[in-house]
Write a protein that holds these residues in place. Sequence first.
Motif, PDB file in Angstrom:
ATOM      1  N   MET A   1      -6.441  41.948 -47.095  1.00  0.00           N
ATOM      2  CA  MET A   1      -7.629  42.249 -47.893  1.00  0.00           C
ATOM      3  C   MET A   1      -8.731  41.255 -47.537  1.00  0.00           C
ATOM      4  O   MET A   1      -8.564  40.043 -47.688  1.00  0.00           O
ATOM      5  CB  MET A   1      -7.279  42.155 -49.389  1.00  0.00           C
ATOM      6  CG  MET A   1      -8.436  42.486 -50.313  1.00  0.00           C
ATOM      7  SD  MET A   1      -7.900  42.495 -52.030  1.00  0.00           S
ATOM      8  CE  MET A   1      -9.481  42.632 -52.834  1.00  0.00           C
ATOM      9  N   THR A   2      -9.871  41.765 -47.066  1.00  0.00           N
ATOM     10  CA  THR A   2     -10.921  40.894 -46.546  1.00  0.00           C
ATOM     11  C   THR A   2     -12.084  40.698 -47.503  1.00  0.00           C
ATOM     12  O   THR A   2     -12.879  39.773 -47.324  1.00  0.00           O
ATOM     13  CB  THR A   2     -11.454  41.469 -45.229  1.00  0.00           C
ATOM     14  OG1 THR A   2     -11.920  42.811 -45.458  1.00  0.00           O
ATOM     15  CG2 THR A   2     -10.356  41.503 -44.171  1.00  0.00           C
ATOM     16  N   GLU A   3     -12.203  41.559 -48.524  1.00  0.00           N
ATOM     17  CA  GLU A   3     -13.292  41.405 -49.484  1.00  0.00           C
ATOM     18  C   GLU A   3     -12.934  42.076 -50.791  1.00  0.00           C
ATOM     19  O   GLU A   3     -12.061  42.949 -50.857  1.00  0.00           O
ATOM     20  CB  GLU A   3     -14.589  41.998 -48.934  1.00  0.00           C
ATOM     21  CG  GLU A   3     -14.492  43.475 -48.603  1.00  0.00           C
ATOM     22  CD  GLU A   3     -15.791  44.002 -48.002  1.00  0.00           C
ATOM     23  OE1 GLU A   3     -15.991  45.230 -48.041  1.00  0.00           O
ATOM     24  OE2 GLU A   3     -16.585  43.192 -47.519  1.00  0.00           O
ATOM     25  N   LEU A   4     -13.623  41.654 -51.861  1.00  0.00           N
ATOM     26  CA  LEU A   4     -13.385  42.219 -53.181  1.00  0.00           C
ATOM     27  C   LEU A   4     -14.137  43.539 -53.334  1.00  0.00           C
ATOM     28  O   LEU A   4     -15.154  43.763 -52.670  1.00  0.00           O
ATOM     29  CB  LEU A   4     -13.851  41.236 -54.253  1.00  0.00           C
ATOM     30  CG  LEU A   4     -13.115  39.896 -54.327  1.00  0.00           C
ATOM     31  CD1 LEU A   4     -13.761  39.020 -55.375  1.00  0.00           C
ATOM     32  CD2 LEU A   4     -11.647  40.106 -54.636  1.00  0.00           C
ATOM     33  N   PRO A   5     -13.664  44.424 -54.207  1.00  0.00           N
ATOM     34  CA  PRO A   5     -14.409  45.669 -54.476  1.00  0.00           C
ATOM     35  C   PRO A   5     -15.811  45.351 -54.974  1.00  0.00           C
ATOM     36  O   PRO A   5     -16.041  44.333 -55.649  1.00  0.00           O
ATOM     37  CB  PRO A   5     -13.572  46.357 -55.552  1.00  0.00           C
ATOM     38  CG  PRO A   5     -12.201  45.785 -55.389  1.00  0.00           C
ATOM     39  CD  PRO A   5     -12.393  44.376 -54.944  1.00  0.00           C
ATOM     40  N   SER A   6     -16.746  46.229 -54.687  1.00  0.00           N
ATOM     41  CA  SER A   6     -18.137  45.945 -55.024  1.00  0.00           C
ATOM     42  C   SER A   6     -18.702  46.820 -56.134  1.00  0.00           C
ATOM     43  O   SER A   6     -19.798  46.547 -56.630  1.00  0.00           O
ATOM     44  CB  SER A   6     -19.017  46.118 -53.769  1.00  0.00           C
ATOM     45  OG  SER A   6     -18.872  47.421 -53.236  1.00  0.00           O
ATOM     46  N   VAL A  42      -7.757  52.285 -55.336  1.00  0.00           N
ATOM     47  CA  VAL A  42      -8.923  51.437 -55.086  1.00  0.00           C
ATOM     48  C   VAL A  42      -8.836  50.750 -53.723  1.00  0.00           C
ATOM     49  O   VAL A  42      -9.844  50.595 -53.029  1.00  0.00           O
ATOM     50  CB  VAL A  42      -9.057  50.378 -56.198  1.00  0.00           C
ATOM     51  CG1 VAL A  42     -10.195  49.406 -55.901  1.00  0.00           C
ATOM     52  CG2 VAL A  42      -9.290  51.055 -57.545  1.00  0.00           C
ATOM     53  N   LEU A  43      -7.601  50.353 -53.336  1.00  0.00           N
ATOM     54  CA  LEU A  43      -7.397  49.585 -52.110  1.00  0.00           C
ATOM     55  C   LEU A  43      -6.526  50.371 -51.135  1.00  0.00           C
ATOM     56  O   LEU A  43      -5.815  51.292 -51.540  1.00  0.00           O
ATOM     57  CB  LEU A  43      -6.714  48.251 -52.445  1.00  0.00           C
ATOM     58  CG  LEU A  43      -7.404  47.366 -53.490  1.00  0.00           C
ATOM     59  CD1 LEU A  43      -6.495  46.216 -53.880  1.00  0.00           C
ATOM     60  CD2 LEU A  43      -8.736  46.859 -52.969  1.00  0.00           C
ATOM     61  N   THR A 205      -7.197  38.195 -52.684  1.00  0.00           N
ATOM     62  CA  THR A 205      -6.273  38.782 -53.655  1.00  0.00           C
ATOM     63  C   THR A 205      -6.008  37.808 -54.808  1.00  0.00           C
ATOM     64  O   THR A 205      -5.870  38.228 -55.956  1.00  0.00           O
ATOM     65  CB  THR A 205      -4.939  39.162 -52.983  1.00  0.00           C
ATOM     66  OG1 THR A 205      -4.359  37.998 -52.391  1.00  0.00           O
ATOM     67  CG2 THR A 205      -5.151  40.205 -51.908  1.00  0.00           C
ATOM     68  N   LEU A 206      -5.949  36.507 -54.496  1.00  0.00           N
ATOM     69  CA  LEU A 206      -5.748  35.511 -55.547  1.00  0.00           C
ATOM     70  C   LEU A 206      -6.959  35.443 -56.473  1.00  0.00           C
ATOM     71  O   LEU A 206      -6.813  35.325 -57.703  1.00  0.00           O
ATOM     72  CB  LEU A 206      -5.468  34.142 -54.934  1.00  0.00           C
ATOM     73  CG  LEU A 206      -4.195  34.038 -54.093  1.00  0.00           C
ATOM     74  CD1 LEU A 206      -4.059  32.639 -53.483  1.00  0.00           C
ATOM     75  CD2 LEU A 206      -2.963  34.362 -54.929  1.00  0.00           C
ATOM     76  N   ALA A 210      -7.163  36.283 -60.550  1.00  0.00           N
ATOM     77  CA  ALA A 210      -7.748  35.366 -61.525  1.00  0.00           C
ATOM     78  C   ALA A 210      -8.803  36.069 -62.376  1.00  0.00           C
ATOM     79  O   ALA A 210      -8.880  35.862 -63.597  1.00  0.00           O
ATOM     80  CB  ALA A 210      -8.351  34.163 -60.805  1.00  0.00           C
ATOM     81  N   LEU A 211      -9.612  36.908 -61.755  1.00  0.00           N
ATOM     82  CA  LEU A 211     -10.646  37.636 -62.491  1.00  0.00           C
ATOM     83  C   LEU A 211     -10.058  38.667 -63.447  1.00  0.00           C
ATOM     84  O   LEU A 211     -10.702  39.035 -64.442  1.00  0.00           O
ATOM     85  CB  LEU A 211     -11.586  38.329 -61.505  1.00  0.00           C
ATOM     86  CG  LEU A 211     -12.447  37.405 -60.632  1.00  0.00           C
ATOM     87  CD1 LEU A 211     -13.207  38.206 -59.587  1.00  0.00           C
ATOM     88  CD2 LEU A 211     -13.416  36.603 -61.493  1.00  0.00           C
ATOM     89  N   LEU A 212      -8.829  39.107 -63.182  1.00  0.00           N
ATOM     90  CA  LEU A 212      -8.192  40.123 -64.025  1.00  0.00           C
ATOM     91  C   LEU A 212      -7.331  39.532 -65.141  1.00  0.00           C
ATOM     92  O   LEU A 212      -6.726  40.278 -65.911  1.00  0.00           O
ATOM     93  CB  LEU A 212      -7.327  41.040 -63.149  1.00  0.00           C
ATOM     94  CG  LEU A 212      -8.094  41.954 -62.187  1.00  0.00           C
ATOM     95  CD1 LEU A 212      -7.121  42.690 -61.266  1.00  0.00           C
ATOM     96  CD2 LEU A 212      -8.950  42.960 -62.953  1.00  0.00           C
ATOM     97  N   ILE A 213      -7.281  38.203 -65.251  1.00  0.00           N
ATOM     98  CA  ILE A 213      -6.447  37.571 -66.290  1.00  0.00           C
ATOM     99  C   ILE A 213      -6.790  38.061 -67.700  1.00  0.00           C
ATOM    100  O   ILE A 213      -5.885  38.334 -68.500  1.00  0.00           O
ATOM    101  CB  ILE A 213      -6.535  36.035 -66.195  1.00  0.00           C
ATOM    102  CG1 ILE A 213      -5.765  35.551 -64.954  1.00  0.00           C
ATOM    103  CG2 ILE A 213      -5.964  35.368 -67.448  1.00  0.00           C
ATOM    104  CD1 ILE A 213      -5.872  34.053 -64.706  1.00  0.00           C
TER     105      ILE A 213
END
Length: 257
Positions: A1-6, A42-43, A205-206, A210-213
Amino acid sequence: MTELPSDGVAWAMLALAAALVGFSKTGINGTASLSILLFATVLPAKESTGALLPVLIIADLFAIRFYSRHVEWRVLGRLAPWVVVGTALGAVVLWFVDDTFMRLLIGAILLAMLGLQVWNRLRPKAVDPKPPSGLARRSAAAGAGVAAGATTMTANAAGPVMVLYLMLSGFPKLKFLGTMAWFFFAVNLFKVPFSVGLGLISWHTLLMAALLIPAIAVGALTGRTVAHRVNQQQFELATLALSAVGAGLLIVSSATS
């Protein structure tokens, strides 16, 4: 995974998936199967397994916090060596085999196990039933351990396997949740080096986990509330029903992918 969803829709789907993971870990198991499909929507399919793994580990920590006193360590000891074998096989599968066929096979196996559980609940009980022999217990542990290791490595989908194994073992509600919590925490940590080696886990991915906690926490707290309000029979029926749905979703997703 190279980038987060936008986009916001993708993040909403990921947040829902994370909440369902938390709910599954501390409440009624089986909803995590929908999380697998949401992440895979999504991925890219293989990347989604690595992205979901840190989310699962965080949710495992919530479950351990809530149910750490309720665990059957002997069962975990019987399963451990077979899970290692299954995880290694799953890593080989991820490297060489098309995961569409693997998901179809997993779903079929889970439905067969569900049928065994339903048959066990409906068949007439003996007046003085004999406890299972040592060989029967070891064989069941071997089969469940290998299946759980392989399915969790290939699709993060070992939940229904363990649901059926522990229910066939007659675990009460809280011991079921506590044993599941420690089992999956250990297994998911064991999977991390494999996932890193396969390129499925990255800093992105890490950061996503963290953002989904907050979403994980909402699901975990809701799950604990539900678990304490339902009785043993309701808990078992809901868990079996959701496990059947999860198995069916795996088969449908493999057929349409």
